[in-house]
Design an enzyme around this catalytic site. Sequence first.
Site, PDB file in Angstrom:
ATOM      1  N   ASP A   1      -4.640  23.118  38.613  1.00  0.00           N
ATOM      2  CA  ASP A   1      -3.760  22.692  39.709  1.00  0.00           C
ATOM      3  C   ASP A   1      -4.498  23.188  41.356  1.00  0.00           C
ATOM      4  OD1 ASP A   1      -1.471  21.544  40.969  1.00  0.00           O
ATOM      5  OD2 ASP A   1      -0.852  23.364  41.581  1.00  0.00           O
TER       6      ASP A   1
ATOM      7  N   ASP B   1      10.225 -15.852  38.005  1.00  0.00           N
ATOM      8  CA  ASP B   1       9.977 -15.867  36.576  1.00  0.00           C
ATOM      9  C   ASP B   1       9.917 -17.353  36.441  1.00  0.00           C
ATOM     10  OD1 ASP B   1      10.119 -15.561  33.476  1.00  0.00           O
ATOM     11  OD2 ASP B   1      10.832 -13.460  33.908  1.00  0.00           O
TER      12      ASP B   1
ATOM     13  N   GLY C   1       9.291 -20.145  38.824  1.00  0.00           N
ATOM     14  CA  GLY C   1       7.844 -20.447  39.019  1.00  0.00           C
ATOM     15  C   GLY C   1       6.864 -20.023  37.804  1.00  0.00           C
ATOM     16  N   ASP C   2       5.747 -20.449  38.007  1.00  0.00           N
ATOM     17  CA  ASP C   2       4.707 -19.777  37.274  1.00  0.00           C
ATOM     18  C   ASP C   2       3.680 -19.087  37.970  1.00  0.00           C
ATOM     19  OD1 ASP C   2       2.492 -19.623  35.582  1.00  0.00           O
ATOM     20  OD2 ASP C   2       2.942 -21.346  34.582  1.00  0.00           O
ATOM     21  N   PHE C   3       3.802 -17.698  37.435  1.00  0.00           N
ATOM     22  CA  PHE C   3       2.905 -16.739  38.173  1.00  0.00           C
ATOM     23  C   PHE C   3       1.407 -17.029  38.105  1.00  0.00           C
ATOM     24  CE2 PHE C   3       4.400 -13.247  35.115  1.00  0.00           C
ATOM     25  CZ  PHE C   3       3.440 -13.725  34.111  1.00  0.00           C
TER      26      PHE C   3
ATOM     27  N   ARG D   1       5.794  -4.509  32.220  1.00  0.00           N
ATOM     28  CA  ARG D   1       5.593  -4.966  31.125  1.00  0.00           C
ATOM     29  C   ARG D   1       5.198  -6.400  31.015  1.00  0.00           C
ATOM     30  NH1 ARG D   1       9.920  -4.634  27.395  1.00  0.00           N
ATOM     31  NH2 ARG D   1      11.343  -4.982  28.986  1.00  0.00           N
TER      32      ARG D   1
HETATM   33  C1  LIG Z   1       7.663  -8.784  28.429  1.00  0.00           C
HETATM   34  S1  LIG Z   1       8.545  -9.686  29.758  1.00  0.00           S
HETATM   35  C2  LIG Z   1       9.021  -8.233  30.731  1.00  0.00           C
HETATM   36  C3  LIG Z   1      10.292  -8.586  31.485  1.00  0.00           C
HETATM   37  C4  LIG Z   1      10.756  -7.569  32.585  1.00  0.00           C
HETATM   38  N1  LIG Z   1       9.448  -7.397  33.619  1.00  0.00           N
HETATM   39  C5  LIG Z   1      11.040  -6.232  32.044  1.00  0.00           C
HETATM   40  O1  LIG Z   1      10.222  -5.245  32.305  1.00  0.00           O
HETATM   41  O2  LIG Z   1      11.886  -6.188  31.380  1.00  0.00           O
HETATM   42  C6  LIG Z   1       7.692 -10.651  30.385  1.00  0.00           C
HETATM   43  C7  LIG Z   1       8.395 -11.622  31.361  1.00  0.00           C
HETATM   44  O3  LIG Z   1       7.219 -12.260  31.885  1.00  0.00           O
HETATM   45  C8  LIG Z   1       7.919 -13.726  32.184  1.00  0.00           C
HETATM   46  N2  LIG Z   1       6.504 -14.649  32.198  1.00  0.00           N
HETATM   47  C9  LIG Z   1       5.600 -15.242  31.119  1.00  0.00           C
HETATM   48  N3  LIG Z   1       4.792 -15.591  31.479  1.00  0.00           N
HETATM   49  C10 LIG Z   1       5.175 -15.973  32.785  1.00  0.00           C
HETATM   50  C11 LIG Z   1       4.770 -16.991  33.827  1.00  0.00           C
HETATM   51  N4  LIG Z   1       3.642 -17.858  33.741  1.00  0.00           N
HETATM   52  N5  LIG Z   1       5.178 -17.034  35.117  1.00  0.00           N
HETATM   53  C12 LIG Z   1       6.074 -16.177  35.591  1.00  0.00           C
HETATM   54  N6  LIG Z   1       6.820 -15.507  34.418  1.00  0.00           N
HETATM   55  C13 LIG Z   1       6.390 -15.225  33.283  1.00  0.00           C
HETATM   56  C14 LIG Z   1       8.542 -13.953  30.967  1.00  0.00           C
HETATM   57  O4  LIG Z   1       9.585 -14.760  31.220  1.00  0.00           O
HETATM   58  C15 LIG Z   1       9.225 -12.454  31.025  1.00  0.00           C
HETATM   59  O5  LIG Z   1      10.389 -12.603  31.786  1.00  0.00           O
END
Ligand SMILES: C[S@@+](CC[C@H](N)C(=O)[O-])C[C@H]1O[C@@H](n2cnc3c(N)ncnc32)[C@H](O)[C@@H]1O
Length: 657
Positions: free
Chosen positions: A88, A524, A549-551, A566
């Site tokens: 530390d 999401d 939307g789709d990220f 996650r």
């Molecule tokens: C494993 S879950 C995690 C959920 C949340 N973040 C948690 O910690 O409880 C993954 C999330 O990513 C979203 N997801 C997957 N592909 C996606 C995309 N192309 N665009 C937006 N969201 C997406 C899924 O719908 C889901 O809700």
Amino acid sequence: MVLNPVIPKLSSKLIVLASASPRRLEILRNAGLRFEVVPSWFKETLDKGLFKAPHEYAVETAKQKALEVARRMPFKHLKTPDIVIGADTIVTVDGTILEKPVDKRDAYRMLSSLSGKEHSVFTGVAIVICHEKEKVDYQLIDFYEETKVKFADLSEDMLWEYINSGEPMDKAGGYGIQALGGMLVEYVHGDFFNVVGFPLNHFCKQLDLIYNHSTSSLDQQNASDCLSLHNSSPSPRPNSLSTSQTHHIQQSSSCSPVRKVGKGSQSEVGESSWRLLNSLSAHTSRESELQDETLPQLTNRGQMTDLGVTQHEPSEPKKEDLQQITELMDGFKASKALFTASKLCVFDLLQSRPGLDATQVAQEIKASLKGTECLLQACVSLGLLKSKERTCKKPVYENTDLATRFLVSGSPFALHGYIQHCNDIVWPLFSHLESAVREGTNQHEKAFGKKSKDIFQDTYYNSQEVKLRFMNAMHSIARVTGKAVASAFDLSSYKTACDLGGCTGAMAYEFTKAHPGLSVTVFDLPAVVEMSEHFQPLHTDNRVSFVAGDFFKDELPKADLYILARILHDWPDEKVHILLSKIADACTTGCGLLLSEIFLDEDRRGPSRGLLQALSMSEGKQRSATEYSLLLKSHGFITAHVTHTDNLLDAMLCIKV
Ligand SMILES: C[S@@+](CC[C@H](N)C(=O)[O-])C[C@H]1O[C@@H](n2cnc3c(N)ncnc32)[C@H](O)[C@@H]1O
């Protein structure tokens, strides 16, 4: 070089560095030491007022960090290290201890207090040597090093330019001498590496003392220490280590932060103290956990020879080894019993009507009496139910506290949804594990009769029922883990956050609860957002909103903090880069990115929860904190803090520079 003759003696040992600091890691790696990194979960919250001198605080923190790892590893990693190194570093100026700044304002406060002055950098180091016999004993060597550093006069512009570089955030005193911070320094008196974070020279002298100045092997030495110390009051270390320096051997049963340290100058090897810490023993079996911790441990000295351990007849398997192996063999049966009882709503039933017997439960859950009896008894043995015998009558059942907390579907921390997901999705995937391992591909087609390229779109959101079950699973895990993640860092400088893949918003609600000034947009897929209102908590002050939307394709909502909880483990590096570059484009300098995942240990030997999950993953993979840091760095994010939350998820806060 003092260290070199020591290295061969250490090559067969499992050496662990209980620190996530990349600088310490580099110093030790460059010195040729081979070790694993297991960051300590010890929170640096000791009361500084309890210590007479600043170095005592640093040494105690180093000691607690190392001991936490030494005690955790036999249980969490199922292996006992030989040596754990904790360290530390603190900076002191005008009698005040400076640790790592929590935000830019704090960095400014620290750096301006150092401007134009000489200050001291102390690194406390603890070397814990573990001896595993029937239980684990620990010996502790601790010491510290002081280096004096003088800063030039720093103008406001210089200060802010340095703070805005992001460098101060994870460094004691708010500067890194080995990088940009070097430009602030007028002179250094003492060990430069000590300022970087690890007093290499002093450490090498200690190793030399331990391993090269012993008249016999360390193990033998330690065995005799154990015996003598168990039966005696504090005594000087035996001759092999009693050089002209002062060594203290104490039988210590306290973790008191205030302790005696040998007298002498800061860099003297004689500062170290030796201790046998019986009271801190990690027990390896349930029965030993019940033993009186103050009882002396029996050490079979007759098994030791000059060469180490004598040849002897193959011994009977140890009870705890058998227990460990049977728990592994039976683990799937326990999981499936839990899944089944949960699916048949046994815990909900016994919550509303405690004290039912097996016949009554069987009637209610519409199952056979024989099967229900077996299930209830298995749940009792797993600690999920309690049974009460009634004279001449059948036993009756009720939930244990564990079941009430996690298995009753209406409880705030209900894992019911996640358990159903494990039963319906993870279990079929694991039943094809052998093929997955042989082929190295995901087993969705075998398990569910159809191929899956994008697990969300192709598997989870294909039918309304499966989608809701998946959302329920995410919701339940986020409610259990959310608070620890949301409160892991000071986020007071952020006003707007965007939780990418935030699903039902459970995590977002935890962030707004923990940070009253923060509004969170959950982003999401449309299929998820359209169902999100079903999961809204009753009382909400509307600081959580949803955008569909789709990220990977769509524009991301503007925010000054992005949350990825996650998410990244689900995707391969190529896709992670696409997502991170979109986030980086949406960010301005100073924006934050909070990542929450299970971080694999750097040597990938744990935690087993992450490694087991990886077995059923399709496209994605589990990564270590360093791997995540590097991915983020390639998009201009520097890692400011990493934390193990003591919960199911770890977290990392990164800043866009
Ligand atoms: C494993 S879950 C995690 C959920 C949340 N973040 C948690 O910690 O409880 C993954 C999330 O990513 C979203 N997801 C997957 N592909 C996606 C995309 N192309 N665009 C937006 N969201 C997406 C899924 O719908 C889901 O809700």
